[in-house]
Design an enzyme around this catalytic site. Structure first.
Site, mmCIF file in Angstrom:
data_model
loop_
_atom_site.group_PDB
_atom_site.id
_atom_site.type_symbol
_atom_site.label_atom_id
_atom_site.label_comp_id
_atom_site.label_asym_id
_atom_site.label_seq_id
_atom_site.Cartn_x
_atom_site.Cartn_y
_atom_site.Cartn_z
ATOM 1 N N VAL A 103 -20.336 4.672 -60.866
ATOM 2 C CA VAL A 103 -20.420 3.716 -61.973
ATOM 3 C C VAL A 103 -21.738 3.890 -62.724
ATOM 4 C CG1 VAL A 103 -20.386 1.285 -62.631
ATOM 5 C CG2 VAL A 103 -18.945 2.086 -60.750
ATOM 6 N N TYR A 104 -22.824 4.020 -61.981
ATOM 7 C CA TYR A 104 -24.135 4.233 -62.596
ATOM 8 C C TYR A 104 -24.136 5.515 -63.422
ATOM 9 C CZ TYR A 104 -29.207 4.918 -62.952
ATOM 10 O OH TYR A 104 -30.487 5.120 -63.422
ATOM 11 N N ALA A 105 -23.607 6.596 -62.830
ATOM 12 C CA ALA A 105 -23.548 7.870 -63.557
ATOM 13 C C ALA A 105 -22.697 7.731 -64.814
ATOM 14 C CB ALA A 105 -22.998 8.971 -62.655
ATOM 15 N N SER B 165 -22.236 5.089 -66.606
ATOM 16 C CA SER B 165 -22.976 4.328 -67.612
ATOM 17 C C SER B 165 -24.055 5.176 -68.270
ATOM 18 C CB SER B 165 -23.598 3.075 -66.982
ATOM 19 O OG SER B 165 -24.653 3.408 -66.088
ATOM 20 N N LYS B 166 -24.687 6.041 -67.489
ATOM 21 C CA LYS B 166 -25.760 6.875 -68.019
ATOM 22 C C LYS B 166 -25.225 8.058 -68.825
ATOM 23 C CE LYS B 166 -29.260 4.488 -66.554
ATOM 24 N NZ LYS B 166 -30.172 3.817 -67.516
#
Length: 267
Positions: free
Chosen positions: A153-155, A157-158
């Site tokens: 999820v973090y990846a 978003s980035k």
């Protein structure tokens, strides 16, 4: 060169981590500093610390609330003046495999990391374009270039933030607005946000990162990747077969295991 002296610089998430360190850097360069942060206690402490360094203002803002952004942005313009340099720094992370994330966590990470930077940029961009000068710096992550287990999820978003940031740069150049855009893609930084991460590649020092970001804005750099080896990520992804890339990055360098013992910042 982008000059900081006498400019109004706004930093989101500026009450802690590299946001706070960058704030000190711009104050030392003679800027007026505006801090936006959701943490009211940290914000007040930072304002007290920075009072001796120069002119600093703080506003409690939830950057996922668009109406709140517009309201505080108008307040900043009326009380201080038009923002010359915007540094989109605020970010959050939840570790774990994708299926272990709650719907709420997914929405929060995407909102804070991918959507929220667009809203202040859109709000302040029109003034920069009218004045034909200004700079927007978007701090994304090397996770916006490299896929990694337990941070899907973090990846995601980035990756979104990185693609938007560089597209914005091209638009500003195409329209000849005079507005610069810098995209920063750092590896793990020792701010506490990624506590527990184990990496064969050295974790970045937050003080050095903050100084390099401000220097990159001054020099109107398009991309700032840290460490230098991150510059070759996209090249190697295109050059080598995916099985070889996965083997080298995952097995040899060990990137795909870095999140195995992730704990994150204590709340």
């Amino acid at each position: 060169m982008t000059k900081f002296s006498s400019k109004i610089v706004l930093i989101t998430g500026g009450a802690s981590g590299i946001g706070k360190l960058m704030g000190r850097e711009v104050l030392q360069r003679g800027s007026k500093l505006v801090i936006w942060d959701v943490d009211k206690i940290n914000l007040q402490q930072t304002l007290k610390e920075f009072d001796e360094f120069g002119e600093v203002y703080g506003y409690t803002v939830d950057i996922t609330n668009t109406a709140w952004i517009h309201e505080i942005a108008k307040q900043v313009k009326d009380e201080i003046g038009p923002v010359d340099i915007l540094i989109n720094n605020a970010g959050i992370v939840f570790g774990g495999y994708f299926h272990e994330n709650s719907s709420e966590n997914i929405e929060k990470v995407m909102n804070v990391n991918a959507i929220a930077p667009m809203q202040p940029a859109r709000t302040f961009l029109s003034g920069m374009m009218e004045r034909k000068q200004g700079h927007i710096c978007n701090i994304t992550s090397s996770a916006g270039l490299v896929s990694n287990p337990k941070m899907a999820v973090y990846a995601g978003s980035k990756w979104a933030a990185t693609g938007w940031s560089d597209s914005l740069r091209l638009e500003m150049k195409q329209l000849k607005t005079g507005v610069g855009v810098t995209t920063v893609t750092p590896y793990y930084i020792n701010t506490g946000m990624f506590d527990g991460v184990k990496s064969n590649i050295p974790i970045l020092d937050q003080y050095k990162v903050a100084k390099r970001i401000i220097k990159a804005i001054e020099n109107n750099r398009i991309y700032l990747s840290m460490p230098w080896s991150m510059r070759f990520v996209r090249f190697s992804q295109g050059l080598f077969p995916i099985w070889f890339y996965d083997w080298f990055v995952g097995r040899v360098i060990g990137v795909y295991k870095t999140m195995d013992e992730f704990k994150g910042r204590k709340r």
